[in-house]
Design an enzyme around this catalytic site. Structure first.
Site, PDB file in Angstrom:
ATOM      1  N   SER A 124       1.335   4.407  -7.222  1.00  0.00           N
ATOM      2  CA  SER A 124       0.739   3.429  -6.320  1.00  0.00           C
ATOM      3  C   SER A 124      -0.757   3.650  -6.149  1.00  0.00           C
ATOM      4  CB  SER A 124       1.423   3.521  -4.949  1.00  0.00           C
ATOM      5  OG  SER A 124       0.775   2.710  -3.995  1.00  0.00           O
ATOM      6  N   TYR A 148      -3.206  -2.341  -5.880  1.00  0.00           N
ATOM      7  CA  TYR A 148      -3.532  -3.178  -4.733  1.00  0.00           C
ATOM      8  C   TYR A 148      -4.964  -3.649  -4.965  1.00  0.00           C
ATOM      9  CZ  TYR A 148       0.572  -1.866  -1.972  1.00  0.00           C
ATOM     10  OH  TYR A 148       1.855  -1.696  -1.512  1.00  0.00           O
ATOM     11  N   THR A 174       0.487  -5.848  -7.316  1.00  0.00           N
ATOM     12  CA  THR A 174       1.306  -6.271  -6.185  1.00  0.00           C
ATOM     13  C   THR A 174       0.610  -7.425  -5.480  1.00  0.00           C
ATOM     14  OG1 THR A 174       2.298  -4.095  -5.881  1.00  0.00           O
ATOM     15  CG2 THR A 174       2.314  -5.565  -3.983  1.00  0.00           C
ATOM     16  N   LYS A 256       3.933  -8.304  -9.347  1.00  0.00           N
ATOM     17  CA  LYS A 256       5.032  -7.869  -8.465  1.00  0.00           C
ATOM     18  C   LYS A 256       4.971  -8.634  -7.146  1.00  0.00           C
ATOM     19  CE  LYS A 256       6.987  -3.607  -6.491  1.00  0.00           C
ATOM     20  NZ  LYS A 256       6.887  -3.881  -5.034  1.00  0.00           N
ATOM     21  N   HIS A 280       9.161  -6.703  -1.510  1.00  0.00           N
ATOM     22  CA  HIS A 280       8.575  -5.469  -0.966  1.00  0.00           C
ATOM     23  C   HIS A 280       9.565  -4.751  -0.049  1.00  0.00           C
ATOM     24  CE1 HIS A 280       4.314  -3.828  -0.932  1.00  0.00           C
ATOM     25  NE2 HIS A 280       4.994  -2.913  -0.262  1.00  0.00           N
TER      26      HIS A 280
END
Length: 383
Positions: A124, A148, A174, A256, A280
């Site tokens: 992540s 992100y 995402t 995503k 999520h």
């Protein structure tokens, strides 16, 4: 002897001990006992009344397996191929941020466990340890990087380039978190770990991010935290912005957070390489459709043009089988491995994966199938 049988016999003969609970429900309960409220609920809780989180699991019950008999399933092959690379199993570790709140080694322990089990780890952006440090724990094992997309697009570009340089195999963007949702437990506990400098390791080591600071993070950590707070999310993004990220890397790009079939069609039109159907884990829009319920329409909309993966609600081997039979190429697992990490670090993550993969292997065999490629909707009945 195939994977599931091998695990069974090792456990039954006590050659391998269970160091964490086998059932998901007991695993979660044990993690709750061990962790303080703030980190536990940061992982376990979801948005609003948590209706979507509950439906993610409940919706799997609407799809029932209809096993076939007298099929030779004495040996199985669980492998799949994605973007020209062969993977041993149709399972990846989902990107989960701030893993250091449940175990001091956080993402480093998870990365080692993933490598040992030959399961790809999706690191992540919100990791406590940088993407380079995570890669350093994995050798040549498969890994993807989840982005992100920062409000500062040059920071986003920098992270994508760093991931490619560090040997990551794909970029997962995402889409569903341009800002954080109303999460009642986190509000109740007044807890956002990023403000304690957890989960911002990728920013603290990013050259572009650091160039925006008057002093280095080592000299003024609080200023770095405040800059993170200003640039983390990006609610201005549109489909046209994808061209910018595509220009930064040669890696496959997956989106995503897709739940609507029209968004799936738009993803294909805009040249992305894959889709991850996800809500999520119910952490963003409470009342949103369960991921497994969104999956069939998206599979039908995409018509095999690009691979579709799925997360949100995968807890057992039968969940994996159902998602694959509906049309997912692979699934992502999140909270279960976080609880394993909390209870037993690297070994806990390995055992969560061992149990899931063994359960899936045996469920596949008992359903009358030998390979992932044999799975289709004929094996399921929707009730």
């Amino acid at each position: 002897m195939s994977f599931g049988n091998h695990v069974q016999f090792k456990v039954y003969q006590q050659h391998e001990k269970n160091i964490i609970p086998v059932s998901y429900e007991e695993l979660e309960a044990k993690a709750k006992e061990k962790l303080e409220n703030k980190p536990y609920y940061y992982v376990a809780a979801s948005a609003g009344a948590e209706i979507t989180a509950k439906q993610n699991n409940k919706a799997f019950e609407k799809w029932q397996i209809v096993p076939r008999m007298l099929c030779d399933t004495s040996s199985r092959n669980l492998s799949i191929e994605l973007f020209g690379r062969k993977y041993a199993y149709p399972v990846l570790l989902a990107p989960v941020g701030v893993q250091s709140i449940v175990h001091p080694e956080g993402e480093l322990a998870t990365a080692r466990a993933a490598a040992a089990m030959d399961v790809p780890f999706i690191a992540s952006t919100a990791s406590t340890y940088s993407l380079e440090k995570i890669a350093g724990e994995m050798g040549q094992a498969p890994r993807w990087y989840q982005l992100y997309w920062s409000k500062d697009r040059e920071i986003a570009a920098s992270m994508v380039k760093r991931a490619e340089a560090a040997g990551y195999d794909a970029i997962v963007i995402t889409l569903d978190t341009p800002m954080m949702a109303w999460r009642e437990k986190d509000i109740e506990n007044a807890y956002l770990p990023f403000l304690e400098a957890q989960g911002i390791g990728n920013y603290l080591e990013d050259p572009v991010f650091c160039s925006r600071l008057d002093k280095s993070p080592q000299e003024d950590l609080q200023a770095a935290i405040m800059l993170w707070a200003r640039v983390f999310g990006n609610p201005t993004l549109t489909w046209e912005d994808l061209e910018f990220i595509k220009a930064q890397t040669s890696l496959p790009i997956l989106l995503k957070g897709i739940l609507h079939p029209e968004d799936a069609r738009l993803a294909v039109e805009h040249g992305v390489d894959g889709i991850i159907v996800s809500n999520h884990g119910g952490r963003q829009v409470d009342g949103a459709i369960a991921a497994i319920e969104a999956l069939p329409e998206i599979v039908d909309a995409v018509k095999g043009d690009i691979p579709i993966l799925m997360d949100s609600g995968i807890r057992r081997g039968s969940d994996i089988l159902k998602a694959l039979a509906i049309g997912a190429k692979a699934v992502l697992v999140g909270r279960p491995y976080m609880y394993g990490l909390a209870l037993a670090g690297e070994e806990g993550v390995k055992q969560v994966l061992r149990n899931l993969l063994a359960d899936f292997d045996l469920t596949l065999a008992l359903s009358g199938k030998r390979t992932v490629s044999e799975l289709n909707r004929d094996l399921l009945k929707r009730v």
